[in-house]
Design a protein around this motif. Structure first.
Motif, PDB file in Angstrom:
ATOM      1  N   LEU A 152       0.857  -1.186   0.000  1.00 44.48           N
ATOM      2  CA  LEU A 152       0.000   0.000   0.000  1.00 44.48           C
ATOM      3  C   LEU A 152       0.887   1.228   0.000  1.00 44.48           C
ATOM      4  O   LEU A 152       1.279   1.731   1.032  1.00 44.48           O
ATOM      5  CB  LEU A 152      -0.920  -0.029   1.212  1.00 44.48           C
ATOM      6  N   GLU A 153       1.244   1.660  -1.187  1.00 48.19           N
ATOM      7  CA  GLU A 153       2.072   2.848  -1.284  1.00 48.19           C
ATOM      8  C   GLU A 153       1.640   3.669  -2.490  1.00 48.19           C
ATOM      9  O   GLU A 153       0.966   3.180  -3.399  1.00 48.19           O
ATOM     10  CB  GLU A 153       3.545   2.476  -1.363  1.00 48.19           C
ATOM     11  N   TYR A 154       2.053   4.915  -2.480  1.00 47.74           N
ATOM     12  CA  TYR A 154       1.575   5.908  -3.441  1.00 47.74           C
ATOM     13  C   TYR A 154       1.648   5.411  -4.880  1.00 47.74           C
ATOM     14  O   TYR A 154       0.665   5.425  -5.609  1.00 47.74           O
ATOM     15  CB  TYR A 154       2.422   7.177  -3.257  1.00 47.74           C
ATOM     16  N   GLU A 155       2.804   4.920  -5.285  1.00 43.05           N
ATOM     17  CA  GLU A 155       2.983   4.566  -6.692  1.00 43.05           C
ATOM     18  C   GLU A 155       2.104   3.401  -7.096  1.00 43.05           C
ATOM     19  O   GLU A 155       1.807   3.222  -8.267  1.00 43.05           O
ATOM     20  CB  GLU A 155       4.446   4.220  -6.991  1.00 43.05           C
ATOM     21  N   LYS A 156       1.735   2.575  -6.149  1.00 41.03           N
ATOM     22  CA  LYS A 156       0.985   1.372  -6.479  1.00 41.03           C
ATOM     23  C   LYS A 156      -0.481   1.474  -6.075  1.00 41.03           C
ATOM     24  O   LYS A 156      -1.200   0.483  -6.047  1.00 41.03           O
ATOM     25  CB  LYS A 156       1.626   0.164  -5.783  1.00 41.03           C
ATOM     26  N   THR A 157      -0.917   2.662  -5.756  1.00 39.18           N
ATOM     27  CA  THR A 157      -2.269   2.830  -5.242  1.00 39.18           C
ATOM     28  C   THR A 157      -3.306   2.228  -6.188  1.00 39.18           C
ATOM     29  O   THR A 157      -3.212   2.379  -7.403  1.00 39.18           O
ATOM     30  CB  THR A 157      -2.593   4.324  -5.081  1.00 39.18           C
ATOM     31  N   PHE A 158      -4.267   1.549  -5.620  1.00 41.10           N
ATOM     32  CA  PHE A 158      -5.430   1.156  -6.397  1.00 41.10           C
ATOM     33  C   PHE A 158      -6.639   1.220  -5.497  1.00 41.10           C
ATOM     34  O   PHE A 158      -6.522   1.124  -4.271  1.00 41.10           O
ATOM     35  CB  PHE A 158      -5.265  -0.254  -6.993  1.00 41.10           C
ATOM     36  N   MET A 159      -7.778   1.417  -6.087  1.00 35.31           N
ATOM     37  CA  MET A 159      -9.010   1.302  -5.308  1.00 35.31           C
ATOM     38  C   MET A 159     -10.183   1.183  -6.268  1.00 35.31           C
ATOM     39  O   MET A 159     -10.090   1.534  -7.436  1.00 35.31           O
ATOM     40  CB  MET A 159      -9.216   2.496  -4.377  1.00 35.31           C
ATOM     41  N   PHE A 160     -11.234   0.633  -5.759  1.00 38.74           N
ATOM     42  CA  PHE A 160     -12.483   0.614  -6.502  1.00 38.74           C
ATOM     43  C   PHE A 160     -13.616   0.541  -5.492  1.00 38.74           C
ATOM     44  O   PHE A 160     -13.380   0.432  -4.287  1.00 38.74           O
ATOM     45  CB  PHE A 160     -12.527  -0.545  -7.505  1.00 38.74           C
ATOM     46  N   TYR A 161     -14.812   0.657  -6.003  1.00 38.56           N
ATOM     47  CA  TYR A 161     -15.960   0.745  -5.104  1.00 38.56           C
ATOM     48  C   TYR A 161     -16.846  -0.478  -5.256  1.00 38.56           C
ATOM     49  O   TYR A 161     -17.005  -1.006  -6.355  1.00 38.56           O
ATOM     50  CB  TYR A 161     -16.769   2.007  -5.392  1.00 38.56           C
ATOM     51  N   LEU A 162     -17.404  -0.879  -4.143  1.00 39.15           N
ATOM     52  CA  LEU A 162     -18.261  -2.064  -4.125  1.00 39.15           C
ATOM     53  C   LEU A 162     -19.588  -1.694  -3.471  1.00 39.15           C
ATOM     54  O   LEU A 162     -19.693  -1.673  -2.248  1.00 39.15           O
ATOM     55  CB  LEU A 162     -17.570  -3.195  -3.340  1.00 39.15           C
ATOM     56  N   PRO A 163     -20.603  -1.408  -4.269  1.00 39.26           N
ATOM     57  CA  PRO A 163     -21.932  -1.145  -3.684  1.00 39.26           C
ATOM     58  C   PRO A 163     -22.568  -2.474  -3.302  1.00 39.26           C
ATOM     59  O   PRO A 163     -22.450  -3.455  -4.044  1.00 39.26           O
ATOM     60  CB  PRO A 163     -22.716  -0.492  -4.830  1.00 39.26           C
ATOM     61  N   ARG A 164     -23.222  -2.492  -2.172  1.00 35.43           N
ATOM     62  CA  ARG A 164     -23.798  -3.765  -1.722  1.00 35.43           C
ATOM     63  C   ARG A 164     -25.221  -3.585  -1.226  1.00 35.43           C
ATOM     64  O   ARG A 164     -25.536  -2.631  -0.520  1.00 35.43           O
ATOM     65  CB  ARG A 164     -22.959  -4.354  -0.588  1.00 35.43           C
ATOM     66  N   ILE A 165     -26.048  -4.519  -1.609  1.00 37.77           N
ATOM     67  CA  ILE A 165     -27.381  -4.633  -1.009  1.00 37.77           C
ATOM     68  C   ILE A 165     -27.538  -6.092  -0.599  1.00 37.77           C
ATOM     69  O   ILE A 165     -26.599  -6.871  -0.737  1.00 37.77           O
ATOM     70  CB  ILE A 165     -28.506  -4.249  -2.005  1.00 37.77           C
ATOM     71  N   CYS A 166     -28.706  -6.458  -0.116  1.00 40.40           N
ATOM     72  CA  CYS A 166     -28.969  -7.864   0.168  1.00 40.40           C
ATOM     73  C   CYS A 166     -28.829  -8.658  -1.123  1.00 40.40           C
ATOM     74  O   CYS A 166     -29.247  -8.202  -2.189  1.00 40.40           O
ATOM     75  CB  CYS A 166     -30.374  -8.035   0.730  1.00 40.40           C
ATOM     76  N   GLU A 167     -28.279  -9.847  -1.018  1.00 43.59           N
ATOM     77  CA  GLU A 167     -28.016 -10.664  -2.196  1.00 43.59           C
ATOM     78  C   GLU A 167     -29.239 -11.447  -2.666  1.00 43.59           C
ATOM     79  O   GLU A 167     -29.216 -12.073  -3.715  1.00 43.59           O
ATOM     80  CB  GLU A 167     -26.865 -11.626  -1.904  1.00 43.59           C
ATOM     81  N   HIS A 168     -30.276 -11.462  -1.865  1.00 44.25           N
ATOM     82  CA  HIS A 168     -31.485 -12.207  -2.202  1.00 44.25           C
ATOM     83  C   HIS A 168     -31.129 -13.592  -2.739  1.00 44.25           C
ATOM     84  O   HIS A 168     -31.520 -14.000  -3.835  1.00 44.25           O
ATOM     85  CB  HIS A 168     -32.380 -11.406  -3.151  1.00 44.25           C
ATOM     86  N   CYS A 169     -30.349 -14.289  -1.905  1.00 45.50           N
ATOM     87  CA  CYS A 169     -29.715 -15.550  -2.298  1.00 45.50           C
ATOM     88  C   CYS A 169     -30.750 -16.626  -2.641  1.00 45.50           C
ATOM     89  O   CYS A 169     -31.872 -16.633  -2.134  1.00 45.50           O
ATOM     90  CB  CYS A 169     -28.860 -16.064  -1.151  1.00 45.50           C
ATOM     91  N   LEU A 170     -30.288 -17.526  -3.494  1.00 41.55           N
ATOM     92  CA  LEU A 170     -31.107 -18.711  -3.768  1.00 41.55           C
ATOM     93  C   LEU A 170     -31.084 -19.652  -2.578  1.00 41.55           C
ATOM     94  O   LEU A 170     -31.986 -20.466  -2.393  1.00 41.55           O
ATOM     95  CB  LEU A 170     -30.573 -19.434  -5.012  1.00 41.55           C
ATOM     96  N   ASN A 171     -30.040 -19.567  -1.813  1.00 46.66           N
ATOM     97  CA  ASN A 171     -29.868 -20.463  -0.673  1.00 46.66           C
ATOM     98  C   ASN A 171     -29.551 -19.636   0.564  1.00 46.66           C
ATOM     99  O   ASN A 171     -28.465 -19.699   1.124  1.00 46.66           O
ATOM    100  CB  ASN A 171     -28.714 -21.434  -0.981  1.00 46.66           C
ATOM    101  N   PRO A 172     -30.520 -18.825   0.987  1.00 46.73           N
ATOM    102  CA  PRO A 172     -30.225 -17.800   1.981  1.00 46.73           C
ATOM    103  C   PRO A 172     -29.991 -18.372   3.379  1.00 46.73           C
ATOM    104  O   PRO A 172     -30.865 -19.044   3.943  1.00 46.73           O
ATOM    105  CB  PRO A 172     -31.476 -16.919   1.962  1.00 46.73           C
ATOM    106  N   SER A 173     -28.849 -18.115   3.915  1.00 45.73           N
ATOM    107  CA  SER A 173     -28.543 -18.622   5.248  1.00 45.73           C
ATOM    108  C   SER A 173     -29.265 -17.832   6.328  1.00 45.73           C
ATOM    109  O   SER A 173     -29.457 -18.324   7.429  1.00 45.73           O
ATOM    110  CB  SER A 173     -27.035 -18.604   5.485  1.00 45.73           C
ATOM    111  N   CYS A 174     -29.705 -16.626   6.017  1.00 46.75           N
ATOM    112  CA  CYS A 174     -30.467 -15.861   7.001  1.00 46.75           C
ATOM    113  C   CYS A 174     -31.813 -16.528   7.253  1.00 46.75           C
ATOM    114  O   CYS A 174     -32.259 -16.671   8.393  1.00 46.75           O
ATOM    115  CB  CYS A 174     -30.665 -14.431   6.517  1.00 46.75           C
ATOM    116  N   VAL A 175     -32.441 -16.942   6.155  1.00 48.97           N
ATOM    117  CA  VAL A 175     -33.746 -17.594   6.271  1.00 48.97           C
ATOM    118  C   VAL A 175     -33.601 -18.876   7.078  1.00 48.97           C
ATOM    119  O   VAL A 175     -34.393 -19.174   7.973  1.00 48.97           O
ATOM    120  CB  VAL A 175     -34.323 -17.874   4.871  1.00 48.97           C
ATOM    121  N   ALA A 176     -32.527 -19.568   6.757  1.00 47.61           N
ATOM    122  CA  ALA A 176     -32.316 -20.846   7.444  1.00 47.61           C
ATOM    123  C   ALA A 176     -31.969 -20.651   8.904  1.00 47.61           C
ATOM    124  O   ALA A 176     -32.131 -21.558   9.713  1.00 47.61           O
ATOM    125  CB  ALA A 176     -31.199 -21.617   6.733  1.00 47.61           C
ATOM    126  N   SER A 177     -31.489 -19.469   9.229  1.00 45.95           N
ATOM    127  CA  SER A 177     -31.073 -19.226  10.610  1.00 45.95           C
ATOM    128  C   SER A 177     -32.208 -18.779  11.504  1.00 45.95           C
ATOM    129  O   SER A 177     -32.067 -18.765  12.717  1.00 45.95           O
ATOM    130  CB  SER A 177     -29.991 -18.127  10.637  1.00 45.95           C
TER     131      SER A 177
END
Lengths: 1258, 545
Positions: free
Chosen positions: B169-194
């Protein structure tokens, strides 16, 4: 307060609470097994419950209506929004998606809007909302006492402000709390009395209105400026003040700023983002940039930090802050060397020949250097005046000359000399006719001449400091050009000068040329630029070649989006000229997808003509007191007393004596006296009295004024800003946040303008640095302003320092219209709710004030004659007042109003009729027409239509005139009287223009001749504007707007001396500063000039802390502030770090031992700020960011350094005057409001930063 | 075959500008209520970074999602019902408020009410929305925004920790990107199972995962069970709440708030058909690298006539099947294979997929003078891009770099191919062929990624009001594994110990007296009041109406 439930810790998720709901554990345990035991019907059971459990969210997604509005902030986004309303409460907003389409092969303009806009409705009901009128309690008490003694409110006001003790009593309370609620009647009475008294006692130019970026809410802006125009108050500019105005634009193009709409990025096939962080500052349109990459457009970013936009770049040019001019020169070097000279790229050369001043002839002047040697330097443009056979032509001194291939000097069409006067009719165009100019005199016989050219990258003499950040002195480089004799003159072309300036060697010419690719000493080469910018020479070369190759392949579709990262420097004009030169030499300007794209506070009041009529009351009187704000505050806040910047320090080694022994403040005074720049307050006498004095003396007013000035009986106010006669007395802010945001040198504002507590750390100038041409009073004035009023809907540093705070309606509570140059649409504002509590629209507030002032005027003012001193204006024959930009010493210059000094114009003002005039459209629009950019529109038909649409006044002094007594009617006036929104006026304007140019233009608007955009249309859907002579681009046939398309495609000249885009500028002052040609000037050396810290220097001086480090201090725009004003929004604060921050590199953090989120303090001569550190390796060492609009209202503790509240981001900056910004009276160097003027630059500052005690006090 | 329709989303991270408009509009519409001050159904993370809540991806710590057991079957990582029962009053896997952030406001009213002669310019100080006390702000919903990591903070990024190669993690090698997240509405939702209360369910018609506000008992097992930490606890109502995929809007054919307001135009919404019978199998494949293919295998091609017949037979309306055929999500997942799931190794079969981001070349390339624009360079330049492939692979493919590389190569090839068209040159078919596509396909993909307007980005069939909830007769998806001998929380494992449910379950939680009802009554006011100011303390900012 309706809630009694507090989300106390006992139920917070951080405690594993046993039973958060009201169920008990056993029942919960029962449900635990429910579905397992009821397997037979569990699905059904489940579903029923589920469907009913849905209802909550279905309910929440309900609303009673959706209202279209937008935001009037100065972000220039102009996004159309849906405002949702439920039960009379604004609930939230979302972007409209109904923009007219852009065609099948490019993305649409939907949605447009950013998180800051999406969070705006928070203000509606927020605890920072200003709900009622407030007054400062001390003032209110004084007022009530005064009213008892003086029933007349004007007398009452006099009794307060003319009593030093009383005045001090309330002025010293500014910024110290104590705002108390008052009625609207009281607030209005105080405000109106202050206005009337000030006009009567000191003159109307002691009033000032400050509001910004009218395009974003044109009626709200215009209501206030119409009020001040009718009174005769000064209207303060903003674009130059913000340092957003790129002075290079008028210098090069003769135009304020004209740039492509964002959709045109999608036409680009090579896109540079240079100092412009598009995702953050142009959020609504950033998608065009991300999407155009998918067409194979290469994207390059130039920025000192790994900015948000770098993520999208194919390449990142990591540049040292402020050295962009060196990169621009080096790229230009590569392009001129490889594409112009080596390859002779026809597209580029043909373009340069036709559209730029490259082939124009410049005389070479002889000059003796200090060492006695004789040298040549670039002189003035050769004009028809210099050619015996043409010298008798009209305006000969403004008709520039080329060398025809035949070997004869010729005078092409299209110069300034053709723009005005009978003989130029039909000839103000770019048609070459039978003239074929040579670009270089190398084509033919020539005489090699060695020139001396200034360079500004050298270490100052007398210092052995080799620190790379400590540069900025000047020396000379010698380079030869081919020259030829024309009569007495030795001449060369601008193109030849360019090649010399850029170090491109062709034939054997005398002088010093780059040895080879690795020559780091040769100005202009990539190797040289690498030593300054830190960018590898190979990368500079490659990007330059790609940029040019793409331009050749695509016929000019290489674009540079440029922004505040390069434009806010003191020498931004030189930086920009090196960048604009690139698009000029590659034939990109006036091409869709190419050219410069400056997006820094730029705005476009697309319906400009009608707007000007409304906002500046040109329908009633002309002109108005447009003022350059940077110089206004520079004088009014006494920053000049601390500045003392020797003009010499900026000068070229070849400069004449003009700047010798003078400060930059002196150059301001000179520019004002010459009529180059406006100056209000103008004289040390009431402008209403001067006309009466003239009458008493039996003289015409102008003659009287000249006489008085010559006798020394009358003086310019700017010569003695600390004379109480010359103070600004009444300042009103609306749609702005002066004290919390734009006030460069904020602490000086506190002390001198407001009389509040300050944290200035600088000493006033010692005698040797004081301005020569100004009066120095030993005691500086403080608290100059008598009444400081702010209209706002939220509390800011400006309201905290105001005497009156008036509750303004928000953008969701009024009617208005908005435009921008980011897109071609006109948007409406509409009230989603009525202005809540006691808030009122800006329109209503000013309209009401106009009424009360008119009433008070019956007793105190009546009808008076106001002497208005107006500067020499751009786009008028005024610009031909000073041939060759040649000045004579002021003392030897005869005073000729309108030529060598300001125009002296007398305006009759019936102060009792201010309200009647405010409410109606005056007769001048149809009587005198509506001038706009050199043409005049005649709206007889439109005025009649407006009478029908808006109705006419039935009584009063303006009976019979069309009404503009509501905000909607004002909007209709603006729309109806502008070509962009009225096809009839657009075609009419083009027909007028055709007479002058002799080229075909009116067809551009023909498709819309019958179209009239009404306010109701804008309520339905965003309305696409009409191609109009008010602007230089074309939307005809659904085309994306790109600047100067009309010039390139219709042979319409630019508004410059040659009529072409200029590389070369020959005004005397440009020569003195060594800026005849694009050049590199590093950021100001604040250590050498002002004794500030050296960058990188560490000290352990401060008692409370260990090490301090000197860093470059930059104030880029903040992702989490609503543009430049609003940083207090709870949503935005929750998504960031919730308060003031300073971003720094790990290396700098390590030097001062600070960790992420620890408190730091930063100070320089101007003030001190306190903030929490954000440490990231995306920051370069030696540079810190404190984002723009870091105000002091939210989470700012007291500083250790001053003991007072930490300052705003602008507490560490100060206004500095650059003489070239003050140049006027000559061709494109002529004044226009927000067009030309000193910029309040702010990027050159350095500051010392240290970790402070972590125990902060508020 | 049990054919189901799932409303799914793709976000093109290559276009995400990290502006957070989605977060703000979602927050304004759904969660600016008390009890949810700290909740962002939609959030945007700067990567590298810790995410929200901090380090949520570290399942060794948070125990979300599923793990595959040696016997080839999957179980909740947080443990089965016995462990849930044992920890029901103290769940060690539950994030604390500090792991999200302590929400705050300011005493804004001091700006107006500061008395005369205050010694200093008035200021609004921060105060906790939890305790009402003054506080120093030390974490937020987006604390590491734009940090590109930073040496102090990103060292705890679980993805960086997983990577073999050390990222500097240094100036010359800097990288970044953004990850927007919402619920995944999974086919196999572990929340439901929990969920011990059976309050969570997956809507049968479109697969949206919801919390029944009437049934929820606030056990919060869903919070810990979700590996994405996208179920939140409303500490005022005592209920779990989560992203609803804006179903009241979807039902009318409107995109989600986050999609419609996405100014980067990077979100796509559409139907994906899948075979519910293949879900368990797909979630259970042994090699994590195979999870992506397995999930894709569970999808059904809407252009396949057999699928169409089966879908109609399963009661999926005709226009939904047509919508599935026009689904931009399906095209990005299936036709172009540029979209990838987030953390397939959690085995929840998430249904919000991502196109990975391109990034600038590193400085070494800049120094060499090579033309990175040339397609031959472009296609081989992935290794010189700033965002390490491995980093993206840890996000989207359980560490397998190949699918990420293919997606990026296709994006790069598209740029090369389109450049010729852009400049009026004949396009080069071999560029498309090099990434296994035809030129026409590349152009189609270009139009979808660059130009697609509103109606093309969001292909949303409306609900069929005329048949009411008829579709409800179809098997509603609880948890896919919630079947005889299944391992879901609602399976029969402990059925023998079961008690009949109490009547109170039904009687007590409906009607206006329920927490849900109470919320509704106060809906309009509360929505403005809660975030606008801390309620309650005199003289301290409040949004009094």
């Amino acid at each position: 307060m309706t809630s009694t439930t507090r989300p106390a810790g006992s139920t917070g998720p951080e405690h594993a609470a046993p039973t958060p709901s009201d169920d008990n554990g056993l029942l919960g345990l029962g449900t635990f097994f429910r579905r397992g035991t009821a397997s037979a019907d569990k699905r059904q059971l489940f579903l029923t419950g589920g469907r009913e459990g849905d209802v909550f969210y279905r309910d929440r997604w309900s609303h009673d209506k959706v209202v279209r509005s937008t935001h009037g902030v100065n972000c220039t986004g102009s996004c159309s929004w849906k405002v949702y309303v439920k039960d009379g409460i604004i609930t939230w907003e979302a972007q409209q998606t109904d923009y007219p389409g852009t065609g099948p092969d490019m993305p649409d303009y939907e949605p447009r809007g950013c998180p800051r806009g999406a969070a705006f409705s928070w203000y509606t009901y927020s605890p920072t909302r200003v709900r009622y009128p407030y007054a400062r309690s001390v003032l209110l008490r004084l007022w009530r006492e005064a009213k008892r003694a003086h029933p007349d409110p004007v007398d009452a006001w006099e009794s307060i402000v003319e009593d030093p003790e009383k005045a001090h009593a309330y002025k010293s309370q500014r910024g110290k709390g104590g705002l108390v609620r008052v009625s609207w009647d009281t607030a209005n009475e105080i405000a109106a009395a202050a206005h009337v008294y000030t006009i009567k006692r000191y003159g109307p130019d002691r009033l000032a209105g400050f509001s910004v970026i009218p395009a974003m809410s044109q009626v709200s802006y215009g209501a206030g400026t119409r009020f001040y125009s009718l009174l005769g108050g000064a209207i303060l500019s903003f674009y130059d003040w913000y340092a957003d105005l790129p002075m290079a634009s008028p210098q090069v193009f003769g135009d304020q700023t004209d740039v492509p709409e964002s959709g045109d990025w999608y036409n680009s096939s090579y896109l540079m983002m240079w100092g412009s962080n598009v995702p953050v500052t142009r959020t609504p349109d950033a998608h065009f940039m991300t999407e155009v990459r998918y067409k194979g457009t290469k994207v390059v970013t130039v920025s000192p930090d790994y900015a948000d936009n770098t993520k999208f770049a194919d390449e990142w040019m990591a540049i040292h802050p402020g050295t962009d001019g060196a990169l621009g020169l080096a790229m230009g070097h590569v392009i001129l060397r490889d594409f112009h000279v080596a390859a002779g790229t026809p597209y580029f050369l043909d373009y340069m020949k036709k559209y730029t001043d490259a082939p124009y002839l410049v005389a070479l002047a002889e000059q003796r250097l200090p060492d006695g040697t004789l040298t040549h330097v670039p002189g003035k443009f050769v004009t028809a005046e210099d050619l015996p056979e043409f010298a008798a032509e009209e305006n000969a001194a403004f008709r520039t000359v080329v060398m025809d291939r035949s070997g004869a000097p010729r005078v092409p069409n299209g110069s300034l000399g053709h723009r005005f006067g009978e003989s130029g009719l039909g000839k103000w165009n770019l048609e070459a006719g039978d003239i074929d100019p040579v670009m270089s005199l190398l084509e033919g016989s020539y005489e090699p001449v060695e020139l001396s050219l200034p360079r500004f990258d050298t270490v100052p003499a007398g210092t052995d400091d080799e620190d790379a950040n400590h540069v900025g002195s000047s020396s000379l480089v010698r380079r030869g050009v081919p020259a030829r004799r024309v009569g007495e003159l030795l001449v060369t072309t601008v193109y030849d000068l360019m090649l010399a300036q850029y170090g491109v060697e062709r034939a054997p010419l005398p002088g010093e040329w780059p040895r080879d690719e690795t020559d780091t000493e040769a100005v202009g080469t990539p190797a040289w630029a690498e030593t300054i910018t830190g960018i590898p020479a190979a990368q500079i070369t490659r990007v330059a070649r790609e940029f040019a190759q793409n331009a050749d392949d695509s016929h000019g579709r290489s674009m540079i989006i440029m922004g505040a990262g390069v434009n806010h420097y003191f020498h931004a004009d030189t930086i920009y000229r090196t960048m604009i030169a690139l698009v000029m030499m590659c034939g990109c300007q006036g091409r869709n997808g190419g050219g410069w794209a400056h997006y820094v506070g730029q705005e476009k009041v697309r319906p400009i003509t009608g707007f000007q009529q409304y906002a500046f009351a040109f329908d009633w009187q002309r002109p108005t007191r447009h003022m350059t704000t940077a110089s206004y505050w520079y004088l009014a806040t006494d920053q000049w007393r601390y500045d003392g910047l020797p003009a010499d320090a900026l000068a070229s080694p070849l400069a004449s004596d003009r700047m010798r022994g003078r400060t930059t403040a002196d150059t301001l005074i000179e520019a004002n006296k010459r009529g180059w720049m406006p100056t209000y307050p103008t004289f040390d006498r009431n402008s209403l009295t001067i006309t009466e004095d003239a009458a008493a003396a039996g003289m015409e007013v102008p003659a009287y004024v000249v006489d008085q000035l010559q006798k020394g009986e009358l003086h310019y106010a700017c010569e003695d800003p600390d004379d109480p006669e010359n103070f600004p007395r009444v300042v009103t802010n609306w749609r702005t946040n002066l004290i919390g945001s734009s006030a460069k040198g904020a602490e000086y504002f506190h002390k001198h303008l407001l009389g509040a507590r300050d944290a200035i750390r600088a000493a006033e100038c010692e005698p040797e640095r004081r301005p020569r041409d100004m009066v120095w009073r030993d005691e500086a004035a403080t608290g100059k302003v008598d009444l400081f009023t702010t209209l706002d809907f939220r509390m800011t540093s400006t309201t905290l320092h105001s005497d009156l705070v008036l509750p303004a309606a928000t953008w969701y509570e009024k009617h208005d219209i908005s435009t921008t140059d980011m897109h071609p649409f006109i948007h409406s504002f509409n009230p989603a709710i009525a202005p809540p509590w006691e808030s009122r629209t800006d329109f209503e507030i000013f309209r009401t004030l106009a009424g009360i002032v008119s009433d008070m005027a019956r007793e105190h003012l009546g009808t008076r004659h106001d002497l208005l001193a107006a500067p020499l204006n751009h786009d008028t024959p005024d610009a031909m007042g000073m041939p060759h930009g040649a000045t004579r010493p002021l003392a030897e210059t005869p005073m000729v109003p309108g030529v060598t000094m300001p125009k002296l114009i007398t305006i009759e003002r019936d102060y009792t009729a201010i309200r009647d005039k405010f409410d109606t459209i005056g007769p001048l629009s149809e009587k005198l027409g509506m001038p706009v950019k050199g043409i005049v529109l005649h709206p007889e038909q439109e005025i009649a239509e407006l009478a029908g649409m808006n109705g006419v006044a039935r009584n009063g002094s303006c009976a019979g005139r069309p009404l503009v007594d509501t905000d909607v009617k004002a909007a209709e006036m603006i729309l109806r009287l502008s070509g962009t929104s009225n096809g009839h006026l657009a075609t009419q304007g083009f027909h007028t223009l055709e007479k002058r140019t002799g080229t075909r233009m009116a067809d551009l608007a023909a498709e819309n001749e019958g179209r009239r955009i009404t306010y109701a249309d804008t309520e339905q859907q965003p309305q696409s504007v009409i191609t109009s002579p008010e602007w230089s681009g074309s939307e005809t046939g659904g085309r994306r707007y790109s600047a100067f398309v009309q010039n390139v495609e219709r042979d319409k000249p630019w508004h410059t001396l040659t009529g072409r885009m200029h590389f070369f500028l020959d005004h005397d002052w440009m020569s003195d500063l060594g800026e005849n040609l694009p050049t590199f000037k590093p950021p100001l050396d604040m250590h050498r000039l002002f004794g500030d810290a050296k960058i990188g220097s560490t000290t352990t001086g401060h008692e409370s802390a260990g090490v301090e480090v000197g860093v470059r201090y930059l104030t880029p725009h903040n992702k989490w502030s609503i543009h430049s004003e609003y940083q207090d929004n709870l949503y935005m604060l929750s998504l960031s770090r919730g308060g003031p921050n300073i971003w720094m590199s790990p290396a700098d953090a390590a030097k001062i031992g600070v960790k992420d989120n620890e408190w730091v303090e930063s100070y320089n001569r101007n003030g001190v700020v306190v903030a929490r550190a954000v440490v990231s390796h995306r920051m370069p060492e030696g540079t810190v960011f404190m984002h723009h609009a870091t105000e002091r209202t939210v989470d700012v503790p007291r500083t250790e350094t001053s003991g007072t509240r930490g300052g705003i981001h602008n507490a560490l900056t100060r206004v500095l005057m650059k003489p070239t910004h003050l140049v006027g009276g000559y061709a494109q160097h002529a004044y226009g409001f927000n067009y030309v003027g000193p910029t309040g630059n702010q990027r050159d500052e350095v500051t010392v930063i240290r970790r402070r005690s972590q125990e902060v006090q508020y | 075959m049990r054919i189901m329709a799932q409303m799914a989303m793709v976000m093109n991270l290559d276009k995400c500008i990290g502006c957070h408009t989605c977060s703000v509009t979602c927050k304004q519409a759904w969660t600016n209520r008390s009890g949810l001050e700290y909740v962002w159904f939609n959030n945007v993370e700067t990567r590298p970074g810790l995410g929200y809540p901090r380090t949520y991806e570290d399942q060794d710590r948070w125990k979300g999602g599923w793990i595959r057991q040696p016997n080839g079957r999957i179980r909740l990582r947080g443990g089965g019902r016995l462990r849930k029962l044992a920890t029901i009053f103290y769940n060690p896997d539950m994030p604390k408020i500090a792991d999200y952030y302590e929400p705050w406001t300011y005493d804004y009213d001091m700006l107006l009410t500061a008395p005369a002669d205050s010694p200093h310019v008035p200021v609004a100080r921060p105060r906790s929305l939890i305790t009402g006390e003054e506080m120093k702000i030390s974490w937020s919903a987006n604390w590491d925004d734009d940090l590109a990591g930073s040496q102090e903070i990103a060292v705890n990024d679980p993805i960086l920790a997983k990577m073999n190669e050390k990222v500097r993690l240094e100036y010359e090698k800097t990288f970044m990107f953004y990850l927007p997240r919402i619920c995944e509405h999974c086919l196999n939702p572990s929340c439901v199972a929990s969920c011990p209360s059976g309050a969570m369910y997956k809507r049968v018609e479109d697969g949206i995962v919801l919390v029944d506000q009437d049934q929820c008992r606030g056990w919060r097992m869903c919070v810990s069970g979700c590996p994405y930490k996208k179920v939140y606890f409303n500490h005022r109502s005592g209920k779990a709440e989560k992203c609803t995929l804006c179903y009241p809007r979807l039902e009318e054919g409107l995109p989600t708030v986050c999609s419609e307001t996405c100014v980067g135009r990077l979100r796509y919404l559409g139907i994906v058909l899948y075979d519910a019978d293949r879900v368990t199998e797909a979630a259970s494949v042994e090699d994590e690298h195979d999870l992506l293919a397995a999930q894709r295998n569970a999808f059904l091609d809407p252009h396949d006539p057999a699928v169409q017949v089966a879908a109609e037979a399963a009661g999926i309306p005709h226009d939904w099947i047509q919508a599935a055929q026009r689904s931009p999500v399906w095209r990005l997942i299936h036709d172009y294979e540029v979209a990838l799931p987030l953390h397939p190794e959690y085995r929840t079969l998430p249904m919000v997929w991502y196109v990975p981001p391109l990034s600038p070349i590193v400085d070494e390339v800049a120094r060499t003078g090579n033309d990175a624009e040339d397609h031959r360079v472009l296609l081989t330049a992935l290794s010189t891009m700033r965002i390490p492939l491995e980093y993206m692979a840890e996000l989207f493919t359980a560490g397998d770099p190949r699918p990420v590389e293919l997606a990026l190569r296709r994006l790069a090839a598209m740029r090369s191919y389109m450049r010729d068209i852009n400049l009026g040159n004949p396009p080069q078919e071999e560029i498309a062929a090099a990434v296994g596509m035809t030129g026409q396909e590349v152009e189609d993909m270009y139009r979808l990624l660059a130009i697609a307007d509103y109606d093309e980005r969001y292909v949303i069939p409306t609900t069929h009001g005329e048949i009411g909830r008829a579709m409800a007769a179809v098997d509603p998806m609880g948890c896919s594994l919630d079947e005889p001998d299944g391992v879901g929380m609602n399976g029969p494992g402990l059925a023998a110990a079961g008690h009949a449910h109490s009547e109170a379950d039904h009687g007590g939680s409906h009607g206006s007296g329920s927490p849900g009802g109470a919320q509704r009554v106060r809906l309009t006011l509360s929505r403005r009041e809660d975030l606008d100011g801390f309620p309650g303390t005199p003289g301290f900012a409040g949004g009094a109406l």
